[in-house]
Write a protein that holds these residues in place. Sequence first.
Motif, PDB file in Angstrom:
ATOM      1  N   ASP A   5       0.809  -1.218   0.000  1.00 23.56           N
ATOM      2  CA  ASP A   5       0.000   0.000   0.000  1.00 23.56           C
ATOM      3  C   ASP A   5       0.844   1.271   0.000  1.00 23.56           C
ATOM      4  OD1 ASP A   5      -2.427  -1.405   0.068  1.00 23.56           O
ATOM      5  OD2 ASP A   5      -2.327  -1.613   2.246  1.00 23.56           O
ATOM      6  N   ILE A   7       3.150   4.162  -1.358  1.00 20.52           N
ATOM      7  CA  ILE A   7       3.296   4.830  -2.655  1.00 20.52           C
ATOM      8  C   ILE A   7       4.774   4.838  -3.059  1.00 20.52           C
ATOM      9  CG2 ILE A   7       3.070   7.033  -3.871  1.00 20.52           C
ATOM     10  CD1 ILE A   7       0.763   7.703  -1.991  1.00 20.52           C
ATOM     11  N   ALA A  11       6.368   7.701  -8.066  1.00 16.44           N
ATOM     12  CA  ALA A  11       5.012   8.128  -8.422  1.00 16.44           C
ATOM     13  C   ALA A  11       4.807   9.616  -8.161  1.00 16.44           C
ATOM     14  CB  ALA A  11       3.973   7.319  -7.640  1.00 16.44           C
ATOM     15  N   TYR A  15       3.576  12.159 -10.980  1.00 18.59           N
ATOM     16  CA  TYR A  15       2.342  12.939 -10.791  1.00 18.59           C
ATOM     17  C   TYR A  15       2.555  14.411 -11.090  1.00 18.59           C
ATOM     18  CZ  TYR A  15      -1.955  14.725  -8.707  1.00 18.59           C
ATOM     19  OH  TYR A  15      -3.158  15.360  -8.517  1.00 18.59           O
ATOM     20  N   CYS A  22       1.154   9.423 -14.355  1.00 14.28           N
ATOM     21  CA  CYS A  22       1.216   8.728 -13.072  1.00 14.28           C
ATOM     22  C   CYS A  22       0.140   7.648 -12.987  1.00 14.28           C
ATOM     23  CB  CYS A  22       1.053   9.732 -11.936  1.00 14.28           C
ATOM     24  SG  CYS A  22       1.157   9.003 -10.286  1.00 14.28           S
ATOM     25  N   HIS A  26       0.833   3.745 -12.487  1.00 20.75           N
ATOM     26  CA  HIS A  26       0.601   3.209 -11.154  1.00 20.75           C
ATOM     27  C   HIS A  26      -0.837   2.740 -10.905  1.00 20.75           C
ATOM     28  CE1 HIS A  26       4.626   4.475  -9.955  1.00 20.75           C
ATOM     29  NE2 HIS A  26       4.384   5.621 -10.572  1.00 20.75           N
ATOM     30  N   ILE A  73       4.853   6.109   2.093  1.00 19.20           N
ATOM     31  CA  ILE A  73       5.735   6.150   0.925  1.00 19.20           C
ATOM     32  C   ILE A  73       6.923   5.217   1.129  1.00 19.20           C
ATOM     33  CG2 ILE A  73       5.128   8.469   0.161  1.00 19.20           C
ATOM     34  CD1 ILE A  73       7.553   9.541   1.668  1.00 19.20           C
ATOM     35  N   ILE A 156       1.949  13.764  -2.011  1.00 17.98           N
ATOM     36  CA  ILE A 156       1.687  12.426  -1.474  1.00 17.98           C
ATOM     37  C   ILE A 156       0.181  12.218  -1.291  1.00 17.98           C
ATOM     38  CG2 ILE A 156       1.972  10.931   0.542  1.00 17.98           C
ATOM     39  CD1 ILE A 156       4.738  12.222   0.937  1.00 17.98           C
ATOM     40  N   VAL A 159      -1.577  11.888  -4.775  1.00 19.25           N
ATOM     41  CA  VAL A 159      -1.349  10.573  -5.386  1.00 19.25           C
ATOM     42  C   VAL A 159      -2.153   9.509  -4.650  1.00 19.25           C
ATOM     43  CG1 VAL A 159       0.367   8.782  -5.868  1.00 19.25           C
ATOM     44  CG2 VAL A 159       0.925  11.182  -6.262  1.00 19.25           C
ATOM     45  N   ARG A 160      -2.213   9.606  -3.329  1.00 19.98           N
ATOM     46  CA  ARG A 160      -2.994   8.633  -2.547  1.00 19.98           C
ATOM     47  C   ARG A 160      -4.459   8.675  -2.943  1.00 19.98           C
ATOM     48  NH1 ARG A 160      -2.090   4.220  -0.657  1.00 19.98           N
ATOM     49  NH2 ARG A 160      -0.209   4.975   0.381  1.00 19.98           N
ATOM     50  N   LEU A 163      -4.870   6.989  -6.380  1.00 19.54           N
ATOM     51  CA  LEU A 163      -4.746   5.541  -6.305  1.00 19.54           C
ATOM     52  C   LEU A 163      -5.973   4.917  -5.649  1.00 19.54           C
ATOM     53  CD1 LEU A 163      -0.978   5.139  -5.278  1.00 19.54           C
ATOM     54  CD2 LEU A 163      -1.996   4.897  -7.542  1.00 19.54           C
TER      55      LEU A 163
END
Length: 210
Positions: A5, A7, A11, A15, A22, A26, A73, A156, A159-160, A163
């Motif tokens: 899980d 990142i 990534a 991004y 990205c 991913h 991360i 971060i 991106v989370r 995802l």
Amino acid sequence: MDDEDLIPLSALQHYLYCPRQCALIHVERLWAESRHTAEGRLMHDRADTAGVEVRHGVRTDTSMPLSAPELGIAGVADIVEFRKGEAGLVPRPVEYKRGKPKAHRADEVQLCAQALCLESMLRCSVPEGALFYGKTRRRQCVVFDEALRALTLDTIQAVRRMLNESRTPKAVYEAKRCDTCSLLELCRPHELTRRMSVRDWLLQQTAEES
């Protein structure tokens, strides 16, 4: 947080360069090699071999695994140099990049994320790092100030969210960015950017008929 899980640090760079790139890498797990990515891979050959070297009082760790589970991360640092400071050895991440320094801060954010991992793992302060660019053959010092740290944390989170939502942003063609991307043929920004919604197409047809 489980390892799967976390990142990947790369990534964050993907991004900020292009959120769609990205997501393709991913979320959709797509990849394509290009001359640029091949050159970048060759640059990393030395750093991708894990090892430790001490020279002139500086300890150099190559291909060092990094993680900060509390931030979600993880990744691998090309090089981490340890120099003597007042409180002991001070780590300094060094990231290798092909090309030259860029106008955007994607590379700096990736490097700053490495520093956040080192601070989490070693319980120390990491004030700066360096980016080495293949074209200039020089290091560029990067200071991890409050603004860069805030941008890294925001990235971060962004991106989370992407995802978690498994969402791929729409294609937006920009020649300077898209034409050098290894995923150009998979992304197809030329074609997808030209597509109209049914509503826009009907409005265009109505305007032409009138």
